[in-house]
Design a protein around this motif. Structure first.
Motif, mmCIF file in Angstrom:
data_model
loop_
_atom_site.group_PDB
_atom_site.id
_atom_site.type_symbol
_atom_site.label_atom_id
_atom_site.label_comp_id
_atom_site.label_asym_id
_atom_site.label_seq_id
_atom_site.Cartn_x
_atom_site.Cartn_y
_atom_site.Cartn_z
ATOM 1 N N PRO A 6 11.966 -29.036 34.366
ATOM 2 C CA PRO A 6 12.078 -27.589 34.527
ATOM 3 C C PRO A 6 13.508 -27.134 34.212
ATOM 4 C CG PRO A 6 10.950 -28.568 36.399
ATOM 5 C CD PRO A 6 11.495 -29.704 35.569
ATOM 6 N N GLU A 7 13.616 -26.023 33.513
ATOM 7 C CA GLU A 7 14.915 -25.492 33.120
ATOM 8 C C GLU A 7 15.306 -24.350 34.045
ATOM 9 O OE1 GLU A 7 15.245 -24.804 28.815
ATOM 10 O OE2 GLU A 7 13.246 -25.677 28.713
ATOM 11 N N PRO A 8 16.535 -24.334 34.547
ATOM 12 C CA PRO A 8 16.961 -23.241 35.426
ATOM 13 C C PRO A 8 16.938 -21.903 34.692
ATOM 14 C CG PRO A 8 18.655 -24.959 35.281
ATOM 15 C CD PRO A 8 17.577 -25.307 34.317
ATOM 16 N N ILE A 9 16.511 -20.874 35.406
ATOM 17 C CA ILE A 9 16.498 -19.520 34.864
ATOM 18 C C ILE A 9 17.036 -18.576 35.935
ATOM 19 C CG2 ILE A 9 14.597 -19.878 33.240
ATOM 20 C CD1 ILE A 9 12.740 -18.551 35.296
ATOM 21 N N ARG A 49 6.444 -22.352 44.815
ATOM 22 C CA ARG A 49 5.384 -21.532 44.243
ATOM 23 C C ARG A 49 5.490 -21.521 42.722
ATOM 24 N NH1 ARG A 49 2.462 -19.310 48.087
ATOM 25 N NH2 ARG A 49 3.452 -18.728 50.020
ATOM 26 N N LEU A 50 4.331 -21.479 42.085
ATOM 27 C CA LEU A 50 4.251 -21.350 40.639
ATOM 28 C C LEU A 50 3.757 -19.943 40.304
ATOM 29 C CD1 LEU A 50 2.671 -24.744 39.582
ATOM 30 C CD2 LEU A 50 5.021 -23.999 39.263
ATOM 31 N N TYR A 51 4.363 -19.360 39.295
ATOM 32 C CA TYR A 51 3.990 -18.031 38.836
ATOM 33 C C TYR A 51 3.614 -18.129 37.365
ATOM 34 C CZ TYR A 51 6.284 -16.010 42.952
ATOM 35 O OH TYR A 51 6.643 -15.675 44.226
ATOM 36 N N ARG A 63 8.649 -21.476 38.270
ATOM 37 C CA ARG A 63 8.563 -22.080 39.604
ATOM 38 C C ARG A 63 9.687 -21.540 40.470
ATOM 39 N NH1 ARG A 63 9.048 -28.339 39.912
ATOM 40 N NH2 ARG A 63 11.248 -27.868 39.669
ATOM 41 N N PHE A 64 9.335 -21.229 41.720
ATOM 42 C CA PHE A 64 10.342 -20.804 42.681
ATOM 43 C C PHE A 64 10.341 -21.774 43.848
ATOM 44 C CE2 PHE A 64 11.640 -18.150 46.401
ATOM 45 C CZ PHE A 64 12.972 -18.063 46.058
ATOM 46 N N TRP A 71 14.996 -20.639 40.871
ATOM 47 C CA TRP A 71 13.919 -20.425 39.909
ATOM 48 C C TRP A 71 14.105 -21.378 38.727
ATOM 49 C CZ3 TRP A 71 9.753 -17.172 40.194
ATOM 50 C CH2 TRP A 71 9.770 -16.199 41.200
ATOM 51 N N SER A 72 12.988 -21.784 38.135
ATOM 52 C CA SER A 72 13.056 -22.611 36.934
ATOM 53 C C SER A 72 11.857 -22.320 36.043
ATOM 54 C CB SER A 72 13.117 -24.098 37.289
ATOM 55 O OG SER A 72 12.044 -24.461 38.120
ATOM 56 N N LEU A 73 12.042 -22.600 34.768
ATOM 57 C CA LEU A 73 10.981 -22.451 33.784
ATOM 58 C C LEU A 73 10.290 -23.800 33.653
ATOM 59 C CD1 LEU A 73 9.770 -20.610 31.426
ATOM 60 C CD2 LEU A 73 11.270 -21.958 29.980
ATOM 61 N N VAL A 74 9.004 -23.825 33.877
ATOM 62 C CA VAL A 74 8.235 -25.069 33.797
ATOM 63 C C VAL A 74 7.587 -25.209 32.422
ATOM 64 C CG1 VAL A 74 6.292 -26.358 34.783
ATOM 65 C CG2 VAL A 74 7.799 -25.039 36.274
ATOM 66 N N ARG A 75 7.065 -24.092 31.902
ATOM 67 C CA ARG A 75 6.373 -24.149 30.613
ATOM 68 C C ARG A 75 6.615 -22.847 29.854
ATOM 69 N NH1 ARG A 75 0.515 -24.500 31.578
ATOM 70 N NH2 ARG A 75 1.179 -26.285 32.774
ATOM 71 N N ALA A 76 6.870 -23.001 28.557
ATOM 72 C CA ALA A 76 7.026 -21.856 27.660
ATOM 73 C C ALA A 76 6.181 -22.112 26.420
ATOM 74 C CB ALA A 76 8.496 -21.686 27.267
ATOM 75 N N PRO A 77 5.723 -21.057 25.775
ATOM 76 C CA PRO A 77 4.924 -21.240 24.559
ATOM 77 C C PRO A 77 5.710 -21.981 23.472
ATOM 78 C CG PRO A 77 4.829 -18.970 25.325
ATOM 79 C CD PRO A 77 5.873 -19.655 26.137
#
Length: 95
Positions: A6-9, A49-51, A63-64, A71-77
């Motif tokens: 996961p990448e931090p956002i 939590r996943l959003y 993800r939070f 917060w982190s990014l789990v998946r991006a297109p």
């Protein structure tokens, strides 16, 4: 395309505390809709939590972690990731 880690956002929230925009790779992504919210893994590790959100017509998974307030990014297109990679490559070649 799922990232390996996961990448931090950075998240900007609205007046109700819901995410309204996130910043990733130097860009702002307005959140058009929150499609789904759930705990991950289901029922365990409370406070995570996943959003599933939509931005620019594409779906992202955020993800939070409430314990860490992170917060982190789990998946991006894959198209979004590919576009960013091409822009970076072009910048390197022109430098």
């Amino acid at each position: 395309m799922k990232s390996s880690m996961p990448e931090p956002i950075v998240i900007q929230t609205n007046r109700f505390g819901a995410p309204s925009r996130f910043f990733w790779q130097g860009r702002a992504y307005p959140i058009e809709a929150i499609d789904r919210i759930w705990r991950h893994p289901h029922g365990r590790q409370r406070g995570r939590r996943l959003y599933q959100v939509r931005s620019r017509g594409r779906t992202f998974l955020l993800r939070f972690d409430q314990r860490l307030e992170r917060w982190s990014l789990v998946r991006a297109p894959w198209r979004t990731r590919l576009g960013i990679a091409i822009e970076r490559l072009a910048a390197q070649l022109s430098a």
